[in-house]
Design a protein around this motif. Structure first.
Motif, PDB file in Angstrom:
ATOM      1  N   GLU A 168      -4.393  -7.309  -2.176  1.00  0.00           N
ATOM      2  CA  GLU A 168      -3.627  -8.331  -1.526  1.00  0.00           C
ATOM      3  C   GLU A 168      -3.758  -9.983  -1.406  1.00  0.00           C
ATOM      4  OE1 GLU A 168      -4.513  -8.704   4.035  1.00  0.00           O
ATOM      5  OE2 GLU A 168      -4.563  -6.293   2.653  1.00  0.00           O
ATOM      6  N   VAL A 174      -0.954  -1.752  -5.932  1.00  0.00           N
ATOM      7  CA  VAL A 174      -2.060  -2.019  -5.790  1.00  0.00           C
ATOM      8  C   VAL A 174      -2.888  -0.769  -6.306  1.00  0.00           C
ATOM      9  CG1 VAL A 174      -4.330  -1.988  -4.582  1.00  0.00           C
ATOM     10  CG2 VAL A 174      -2.023  -3.628  -3.918  1.00  0.00           C
ATOM     11  N   ASP A 206       7.190  -6.984  -4.057  1.00  0.00           N
ATOM     12  CA  ASP A 206       7.764  -5.623  -4.424  1.00  0.00           C
ATOM     13  C   ASP A 206       8.603  -5.405  -3.625  1.00  0.00           C
ATOM     14  OD1 ASP A 206       5.428  -5.120  -6.768  1.00  0.00           O
ATOM     15  OD2 ASP A 206       3.821  -4.487  -5.153  1.00  0.00           O
ATOM     16  N   SER A 207       8.913  -6.261  -2.822  1.00  0.00           N
ATOM     17  CA  SER A 207      10.060  -5.985  -1.965  1.00  0.00           C
ATOM     18  C   SER A 207      11.138  -5.553  -2.413  1.00  0.00           C
ATOM     19  CB  SER A 207      10.159  -7.102  -0.943  1.00  0.00           C
ATOM     20  OG  SER A 207       9.025  -6.711   0.594  1.00  0.00           O
ATOM     21  N   ASP A 267      -1.232   0.946  -2.587  1.00  0.00           N
ATOM     22  CA  ASP A 267       0.292   0.444  -2.588  1.00  0.00           C
ATOM     23  C   ASP A 267       1.352  -0.561  -2.956  1.00  0.00           C
ATOM     24  OD1 ASP A 267       1.988   0.461   0.024  1.00  0.00           O
ATOM     25  OD2 ASP A 267       0.023  -0.452   0.945  1.00  0.00           O
ATOM     26  N   THR A 268       2.136  -1.020  -2.476  1.00  0.00           N
ATOM     27  CA  THR A 268       3.072  -1.478  -2.572  1.00  0.00           C
ATOM     28  C   THR A 268       2.162  -2.701  -2.144  1.00  0.00           C
ATOM     29  OG1 THR A 268       4.448  -0.803  -1.137  1.00  0.00           O
ATOM     30  CG2 THR A 268       5.093  -0.499  -3.442  1.00  0.00           C
ATOM     31  N   CYS A 269       2.542  -4.147  -2.674  1.00  0.00           N
ATOM     32  CA  CYS A 269       1.728  -5.174  -2.420  1.00  0.00           C
ATOM     33  C   CYS A 269       3.245  -6.167  -2.278  1.00  0.00           C
ATOM     34  CB  CYS A 269       0.869  -5.849  -3.147  1.00  0.00           C
ATOM     35  SG  CYS A 269      -0.064  -6.624  -2.073  1.00  0.00           S
ATOM     36  N   GLN A 270       2.503  -7.410  -1.554  1.00  0.00           N
ATOM     37  CA  GLN A 270       3.446  -8.944  -1.719  1.00  0.00           C
ATOM     38  C   GLN A 270       4.729  -8.912  -2.720  1.00  0.00           C
ATOM     39  OE1 GLN A 270       1.158  -9.093   0.286  1.00  0.00           O
ATOM     40  NE2 GLN A 270       2.727  -8.051   2.102  1.00  0.00           N
ATOM     41  N   GLY A 324       2.517   2.337   3.093  1.00  0.00           N
ATOM     42  CA  GLY A 324       3.166   1.775   2.928  1.00  0.00           C
ATOM     43  C   GLY A 324       4.503   1.976   4.073  1.00  0.00           C
ATOM     44  N   CYS A 334      -2.233  -4.832   2.212  1.00  0.00           N
ATOM     45  CA  CYS A 334      -1.604  -3.907   1.394  1.00  0.00           C
ATOM     46  C   CYS A 334      -3.107  -3.454   1.017  1.00  0.00           C
ATOM     47  CB  CYS A 334      -1.512  -5.110  -0.177  1.00  0.00           C
ATOM     48  SG  CYS A 334      -0.470  -5.795  -0.532  1.00  0.00           S
ATOM     49  N   ALA A 335      -2.580  -2.152   1.195  1.00  0.00           N
ATOM     50  CA  ALA A 335      -3.241  -0.834   0.716  1.00  0.00           C
ATOM     51  C   ALA A 335      -4.236  -0.226   1.338  1.00  0.00           C
ATOM     52  CB  ALA A 335      -4.013  -1.185  -0.769  1.00  0.00           C
ATOM     53  N   ARG A 337       6.907  -7.372   2.477  1.00  0.00           N
ATOM     54  CA  ARG A 337       6.074  -7.235   1.242  1.00  0.00           C
ATOM     55  C   ARG A 337       7.264  -8.407   0.842  1.00  0.00           C
ATOM     56  NH1 ARG A 337       3.391  -1.422   1.573  1.00  0.00           N
ATOM     57  NH2 ARG A 337       1.517  -2.339   2.866  1.00  0.00           N
TER      58      ARG A 337
END
Length: 267
Positions: free
Chosen positions: A162, A44, A213-214, A208-211, A246, A239-240, A10
């Motif tokens: 996403e 998300v 958020d890492s 969800d977390t996504c790209q 996650g 994502c989600a 992510r």
């Protein structure tokens, strides 16, 4: 299978990092010229955090998140950094929910410690020492599994959909714990139980977390009502997506190692 799933880290792709300067605008598709426009709902399926709500949140210039472990050390994900050693290339932005705010505190890195033995599977934590302390609250970490349950909060400036663009404003969402056995049904041998903890709405997805958020924290309230970090945003299938929660680095597993590494940085 392992290589396939681990590809969905992510963090941002190189091209996305290069575009970050103009993509940190309201909206999830393209940059907008109106600085007062509302952003799309994000992390998300989340909502905008208020100024000061999570004062230890940090945005890192390589396209990751993090949290202030001390006022001079940021805890983030191992896959966000390129090994250990001196490093002055990272800029940490703190103290604001709006990354374009004139009140943002920006501090350069001086040194990085990546989790010893990190090879892309588990052990997804790293510390970044800053050039000077940031006068903001810190986020304590869990040192046992007592809080690895219930509902967690996640926050970040990552994509709201996403494949979407990064967000100008800090966004937050709540996600429920998913046990290891259930998570392994989704990810099989790609999951490293003990090193990783899962969270999300398994049946319906949507949050969800996504790209981008890492490296950011997954946290909840402890028995005293204080925030405590139990996870670090790591990876997932898209994502989600329904059926794919996650996956987060399990902080309590590495608490002793994190403390030792922080002591070595002297921050």
């Amino acid at each position: 299978m392992l290589t396939y799933f681990k590809a969905f880290r992510r963090t941002l792709a190189v091209a996305a990092v290069a575009l970050a300067a103009f993509s940190l605008q309201p909206g999830s598709a393209q940059a907008q010229s109106d600085p007062t426009a509302e952003p799309s709902p994000g992390v998300v399926g989340g909502t905008r955090a208020t100024q000061g709500e999570f004062p230890w949140m940090v945005r890192l210039s390589m396209g990751c998140g993090g949290a202030l472990y001390t006022q001079q050390i940021v805890l983030t994900a191992a896959h966000c950094v390129d090994g250990s050693g001196p490093n002055t290339s990272i800029t940490a932005t703190a103290g604001v929910v709006d990354l374009q705010s004139s009140q943002a505190v920006k501090v350069k890195s001086t040194q990085v410690v990546q989790a010893p033995g990190y090879d892309g599977s588990g052990k997804d934590w790293a510390l970044i020492k800053l050039a000077k302390p940031v006068n903001l609250p810190t986020l304590k970490i869990a040192d046992n599994t007592a809080y690895n349950n219930g509902t967690f909060t996640v926050a970040g400036w990552g994509a709201a959909t996403e494949g979407g663009s990064q967000q100008r404003y800090l966004l937050k969402a709540n996600v429920p714990y998913v046990d290891d056995a259930t998570c392994q049904k989704a990810y099989g041998s790609a999951l490293t139980p003990g090193d990783e903890i899962c969270a999300g709405y398994l049946a319906q997805g949507g949050v969800d977390t996504c790209q981008g958020d890492s490296g950011g924290p997954m946290f909840r309230k402890d028995n005293a009502g204080a925030w405590i970090q139990v996870g670090i945003v790591s990876w997932g299938e898209g994502c989600a997506r329904p059926g794919y929660p996650g996956v987060y680095s399990e902080v309590s597993t590495f608490a002793a190692n994190i403390r030792t590494a922080a002591a070595s940085l002297g921050g």
